[in-house]
Enzyme design. Sequence first.
Site, PDB file in Angstrom:
ATOM      1  N   GLU A 270      26.046 -15.279  23.285  1.00 60.59           N
ATOM      2  CA  GLU A 270      26.006 -15.796  24.668  1.00 60.59           C
ATOM      3  C   GLU A 270      24.755 -16.642  24.872  1.00 60.59           C
ATOM      4  O   GLU A 270      24.098 -16.575  25.924  1.00 60.59           O
ATOM      5  CB  GLU A 270      26.042 -14.644  25.682  1.00 60.59           C
ATOM      6  CG  GLU A 270      27.219 -13.714  25.496  1.00 60.59           C
ATOM      7  CD  GLU A 270      27.288 -12.579  26.525  1.00 60.59           C
ATOM      8  OE1 GLU A 270      26.583 -12.642  27.559  1.00 60.59           O
ATOM      9  OE2 GLU A 270      28.058 -11.644  26.289  1.00 60.59           O
ATOM     10  N   ASP A 272      21.856 -18.865  25.819  1.00 56.41           N
ATOM     11  CA  ASP A 272      21.359 -19.839  26.798  1.00 56.41           C
ATOM     12  C   ASP A 272      19.859 -19.617  26.945  1.00 56.41           C
ATOM     13  O   ASP A 272      19.369 -18.508  26.776  1.00 56.41           O
ATOM     14  CB  ASP A 272      22.115 -19.811  28.130  1.00 56.41           C
ATOM     15  CG  ASP A 272      22.174 -18.463  28.812  1.00 56.41           C
ATOM     16  OD1 ASP A 272      21.455 -17.533  28.395  1.00 56.41           O
ATOM     17  OD2 ASP A 272      22.952 -18.330  29.776  1.00 56.41           O
TER      18      ASP A 272
END
Length: 475
Positions: A270, A272
């Site tokens: 995930e 970011d």
Amino acid sequence: MTTPHQRHRRGRLAAAGGLTAAAVIIALAVPAQAAGSTLQAAAAETNRYFGTAMAGHYLNNSGTMTIVNREFNMITAENEMKMDATEPSQNQFNFSAGDQIVNWARSNGKQVRGHALAWHSQQPGWMQNMSGANLRNAMLNHVTRVATYYKGKIHSWDVVNEAYADGNSGGRRDSNLQRTGNDWIEAAFRAARAADPGAKLCYNDYNTDNWSHAKTQGVYNMVKDFKARGVPIDCVGFQAHFNSGNPVPSNYHTTLGNFAALGVDVQITELDIQGSGSSQSQQFQGIVQACLSVARCTGITVWGVKDTDSWRASDTPLLFDGSGNKKAAYTGTLNALNAGGVRATPGGTSTQPTSQPTTQPTTQPTANPTTPPPTGGGTCTATYSEGEKWNDRFNGVVTIRANGNISSWTSTVTVRSPQRIIATWSGSPTWPSANVMTMRPNGNGALANGQTASFGFTVQHGGNWTWPTVSCSAS
Ligand code: 9MR
């Protein structure tokens, strides 16, 4: 078109002279010419995938979908395959939103990461208030039904998501699922394996990036135990949500390497990173380099396409700006993928116990030193500070400061309806009422004048973002 990285390489080579240099240029120019011009092509050079989370609404945005199709070959449904989406009423399953994403992905030659079968968060309302055997059975039924429905279409499932506590405990997060018994995680993995033997089964969590963090060690020890006992686990997902409070650790490759040495694939699931410009770009490059240094780091997924679509858009944490332009972070990521690394060698989905890891962890988490002062008699103050925030919950930390020597402390935290405290760390809570928690120290609570201690908790806010009130009394 050349990338700045390639230009730099060629510039250096052009500065050399003579026949030898010409030969070197020819030899090195091959990888430069063969360099992938998209993230998926560049990752494929070392046998890795490059993925993105995709929300259902992306399908209505042709600009976003052009990017998804061009750059990525692994897709994760951002919300559409979670428990609340797929089983809105007990035993009534709804796969329509998930199917739209899975069908688009498969018909465009992409693979799919399934996210997520069992989680304390994003539970449908009917499940949130369940407990005991009813909840355990409902969870296992959910795992079985969803994994069976998608059988054969999923590259990897996040079977269990975020089951470990933040902070220094290194233990499990309190949740309704955890209260059904410590074996709930392995039960979920066994049910998933029975339902879809071909999917890789992952444990997925955040803040497990820094090797010296207690949470990382907690997850590591669980995976080690699972492998030793033959619990069917194939992979560990590192969410990799980074910001100034949780920066990219310099020991990331150590973390990935030590987990891989347990005999599981590791996946960045995930990614970011808060920031902008070259600083953000360098951090993305660091992550890519860490993955490419570990043979069983088999792929990287970013958590969305455009900054404006991010769950934390104000952090501008992704690779494309709101107009779909490539950011510096994109170029850095692409260059780091093209720079190459160890070729990925994914494992299978065997349930056999494997041999013990050959690489032992090199660093153990350090214990917090405690220096008990000789006497009590002082007072204490409690200060609240904000921690991480998610759409449905936030973390808070309370710092206790001794004014004069104290032999122990008790802190009271009050949240406001419909807020609920769903997890705590670094303290022993009791619950005078649903919205009041009394926290006492784990072990010796003595503090000398000016010393501090802290504990933390997670609030499911139900739309109310009001800060909790905190107080402290000393003895
Ligand atoms: O990005 C997701 C956001 O749209 C949802 O509102 C949120 C609900 O919990 O979940 C976000 O995705 C999370 C993921 O499922 C698990 N790891 C943390 C992600 C960011 O919160």
